[in-house]
Design an enzyme around this catalytic site. Structure first.
Site, mmCIF file in Angstrom:
data_model
loop_
_atom_site.group_PDB
_atom_site.id
_atom_site.type_symbol
_atom_site.label_atom_id
_atom_site.label_comp_id
_atom_site.label_asym_id
_atom_site.label_seq_id
_atom_site.Cartn_x
_atom_site.Cartn_y
_atom_site.Cartn_z
ATOM 1 N N THR A 231 0.848 -1.194 0.000
ATOM 2 C CA THR A 231 0.000 0.000 0.000
ATOM 3 C C THR A 231 0.882 1.243 0.000
ATOM 4 O O THR A 231 2.030 1.202 0.450
ATOM 5 C CB THR A 231 -0.854 0.101 1.281
ATOM 6 O OG1 THR A 231 0.029 0.209 2.399
ATOM 7 C CG2 THR A 231 -1.773 -1.076 1.428
ATOM 8 N N ASP A 232 0.323 2.335 -0.472
ATOM 9 C CA ASP A 232 0.963 3.611 -0.174
ATOM 10 C C ASP A 232 0.846 3.789 1.338
ATOM 11 O O ASP A 232 0.086 3.080 2.008
ATOM 12 C CB ASP A 232 0.289 4.769 -0.924
ATOM 13 C CG ASP A 232 1.190 6.015 -0.946
ATOM 14 O OD1 ASP A 232 2.156 6.080 -0.156
ATOM 15 O OD2 ASP A 232 0.921 6.934 -1.754
#
Ligand code: BGC
Length: 757
Positions: A231-232
């Site tokens: 994920t970011d």
């Protein structure tokens, strides 16, 4: 480590251990499992220099990181239009990563520049998916060739900073494929990134971390991605849903809530443990790919890499305007450097890519004091005019042979985390340019900015050099170009519009609350300006050189082809000047008379070549189906229209040098879905349909005197043949019942059946 060994290792882990491996240990490291000797590895920003921080660092670029080399940002690297330049950047970064024990560099950032307002455009590569994908491909391949991972980001449709963590990008299927996915596609297929970073936002209602359609169906199953998705930072929404969708690693780590959710979901039967096992296998495969290929003998020096940074900047700087050959300057001239950025250049953007540069080279620091004098002219911490500073600068300009104005955008004007509101430069810098133009005719403007700006003063200056955010060696690179030690060879990877109001997403950019509708569709950047024939300040692909180049002998290997065949196109390019230089060869394709809504032209191939003075080289490109295709939603696949296509070489998206027309026929026909509401126009456009319809109408006419009269009455004094054809074009088949006496529904249905065969 072999897949079998990884599988075995996973089978020996407890459920809790497996779940724990699906999130980081802290901001930058994965978790270790001591019992099993599973190491923890570090990931780090990225993309244009190392931002290695201690474990408790931050991801917003506020806390310090190690001293490192800041290379040119994405906006600049893409303007090199050079795969070799991206490769050199990738290799240099990878060496630094090996030496610093960083397993994966978080980049490249490759979202499409949908609007020049996006605050993060300075990090992104281009408005064009081919340029973006190809530059990223070269970067990723180079980094990974040294056994360091990459994390191309932010997948997907993350084209604004405004509410980036919750905003929902509403993008139609064709636009997604032709523009936003296309930016990643070639890179994923050809460079096989070790990881991908999913973006914060939603796409058509689903958070990217939960999008099985994007993370599994497209990325893995269609494109063959075999790494893991992370994920970011803080982009995790629903942990269990995400794991099922194909998002393996949550970053940053440190909070175990989501790990526990995974454990509970397996226990309750909501999550098949096999899904978790697979995610852990994917993560471990990449961790060991790094661990087992660690090269502790690699070292680097900041000073040597600083030289690389300069070389990269020199390849990237774009000469936008050079009237009367004012550039290059000569050391015998009395030259005034005006503007704070001559002494303290703006060379990087704000946010997670912010580098703690070990040194910064300004144009002034490498200048010969005997010929060059300096006045700051403005203070970039404010927009207010400092009358005294401005007056000093004007005086100096008046006393000199040439004034070189170093201006651009201050840090606060563009950064990760928010978007720009306008395309203007600060008022005090514009006022300075205006004031200097009143006393000096020989003006060169050097721009330090991360994205397109308006230039209301353009006609009053003779030269403009776009150095973008050129990294810590930008000053030396700029000087080398100003004085002709280096011949400029960059090209704009984005359009510079005349004004914000002209930009394709002007009315909708940013969206309302949490919805951002991409209503301009595929008309992004030059695809829009060209199709609308709208004047721009500087077109995509534009850039001047101190050399001149001549194109001749364009050849195409075939004038007619089937879309399973390839066509090769060549052209001779000659450097007609007396100095060596580099030319960027750009090949565009335009469909002629398409029945669809398509961009007037699209870049389909490019290359940068070096030519000695007087030298000629033949440049060859091969085009395949994709160069002519559009995304057809009826079949959810690429399709080629049966058309003539113009293939042209251009100095930019606007400026065509020479072209040839070829015909491409699709191998596969689209499924036929005619019914009583299909229009006469649609049917007549289909070769087979035309024959069937004409035959059917012919027999109706033959057996029916009234119908024949109607047909004869078609074009007459009131209505010429063209008007009649235009009206018939949109007429549904069923209307023949109303207007052609004697036509029966059953016979129309038979006609439809015949058309659909
Ligand atoms: C950015 C990413 C970056 C991450 C870690 C996020 O805010 O969007 O590009 O890699 O932080 O610093």
């Amino acid at each position: 480590m072999t897949p079998e060994k990884i599988k075995k290792m996973v089978s020996q882990l407890t459920l809790e251990e497996k779940a724990s491996l699906c999130s980081g240990k802290d901001v930058w490291n994965t978790k270790a499992i001591k019992r099993m000797d599973i190491p923890s590895v570090m990931v780090s920003d990225g993309p244009h220099g190392l931002r290695k921080q201690p474990e408790d660092g931050d991801h917003l670029g506020m806390l310090d990181s190690i001293k490192a080399v800041c290379f040119p940002a994405g906006c600049a690297i893409a303007s090199s239009f050079s795969r070799d330049t991206a490769k050199l950047l990738g290799e240099t970064l990878a060496n630094e990563c090996q030496a610093e024990n960083i397993s994966t560099i978080l980049g490249p950032a490759m979202n499409i520049k949908r609007s020049p307002l996006c605050g993060r455009n300075f990090e992104y590569l281009s408005e064009d998916p081919l340029v973006s994908s190809e530059i990223a491909r070269a970067y990723v391949s180079a980094v990974q060739s040294k056994n360091i991972g990459t994390s191309p980001k932010h997948f997907l449709a993350n084209n604004q900073e405004y509410r980036r963590m919750t905003s929902d990008s509403i993008v139609d299927e064709r636009t997604l494929r032709e523009i936003y996915l296309a930016s990643f596609e070639g890179m994923v297929k050809n460079a096989k990134p070790w990881t991908i970073m999913n973006s914060y936002n939603k796409l058509n209602g689903t958070y990217l971390c939960e999008s099985e359609a994007m993370l599994t169906d497209v990325l893995r199953n269609e494109w063959g991605f075999d790494g893991y998705v992370m994920t970011d930072w803080g982009a995790m929404n629903d942990r269990v849903k995400s794991l099922k969708a194909g998002c393996e690693l949550e970053m940053p780590g440190g909070n175990t809530t989501n790990d526990l959710e995974i454990v509970e979901a397996v226990r309750s039967g909501d999550l098949d443990e096999a899904v978790l096992d697979q995610a852990v296998e994917r993560i471990l495969t990449i961790i060991y790919r790094f661990e087992e290929n660690r090269d502790k003998n690699i070292s680097y020096t900041l000073d040597q890499d600083h030289e690389v940074a300069r070389q990269l900047a020199e390849e990237s700087i774009v000469l936008l305007k050079n009237d009367d050959g004012i550039l290059p300057l000569s050391a015998s001239q009395k030259i005034a450097y005006i503007g704070q950025y001559a002494k303290k250049p703006r060379f990087q953007g704000g946010g997670s890519s912010h580098i703690n540069s070990h040194k910064v080279e300004s144009a002034l620091s490498v200048a010969d004091e005997k010929t060059i004098s300096y006045a700051a002219g403005y203070n970039d911490a404010t927009e207010a005019i400092d009358e005294k500073m401005q007056a000093e600068a004007v005086k100096l300009a008046a006393e000199s042979d040439v004034a070189v104005l170093f201006v651009g955008l201050p840090d606060s004007f563009e950064s990760e985390g928010y978007d720009r509101k306008h395309l203007k430069m600060p008022a005090n810098q514009v006022a300075l340019i205006e004031a200097v133009t009143a006393v000096q005719k020989n003006i060169v403007v050097v721009l330090h900015n991360g994205s397109a700006i308006e230039m209301p003063w353009i006609d009053k200056v003779q030269a403009v050099l776009e150095v973008y955010l050129g990294g810590q060696a930008v000053g030396g690179a700029t000087a080398n170009i100003l004085f002709g030690n280096v011949n400029p060879s960059g090209r704009l990877a984005e359009t510079f519009p005349l004004r914000l109001q002209d930009t394709p997403a002007y009315l909708t950019f940013g969206g309302e609350k949490d919805q951002s509708v991409y209503s301009e569709g595929v008309f992004v950047g030059y695809r829009y300006y060209n199709s609308k024939d709208l004047p721009v300040l500087f077109p995509f692909g534009h850039g001047l050189s101190y050399s001149t180049f001549e194109y001749s002998n364009m050849t195409v290997s075939k004038n007619k082809l089937n879309d399973s065949e390839r066509v090769s196109i060549s052209v001779d390019v000659k450097n007609t000047s007396n100095i060596a230089g580099k030319e960027v060869i750009q090949l565009y394709v335009s469909p002629i008379n398409s029945r669809l809504i398509r961009p007037a032209k699209e870049l389909r191939a490019f290359d940068k070549i070096h030519l000695e003075a007087g030298e000629t080289k033949t440049v060859r490109f091969e085009l395949d189906k994709r160069a002519f295709a559009y995304w057809e939603v009826a079949i959810h696949d690429w399709h080629v229209e049966d058309l003539d296509y113009k293939i042209s070489f251009g100095k930019s998206a606007l400026d065509t040098i020479m072209s040839e027309v070829i015909h491409v026929t699709p191998n596969q026909l689209l499924p036929k879905v005619y019914d009583l509401n299909s229009t006469i126009g649609e049917i007549m456009a289909d070769q087979n349909g035309k024959v069937i319809l004409e035959q059917a109408m012919g027999s109706v006419m033959a057996g029916n005197a009234d119908a024949a009269t109607v047909a004869e009455q078609g074009p007459n004094d009131m209505m010429n043949a063209e008007m009649f054809a235009a009206i018939m074009e949109g007429m549904p088949l069923r209307q023949l019942l109303s207007f052609v006496p004697g036509v029966e529904k059953a016979s129309l249905q038979q006609l439809v059946d015949a058309l659909n065969q």
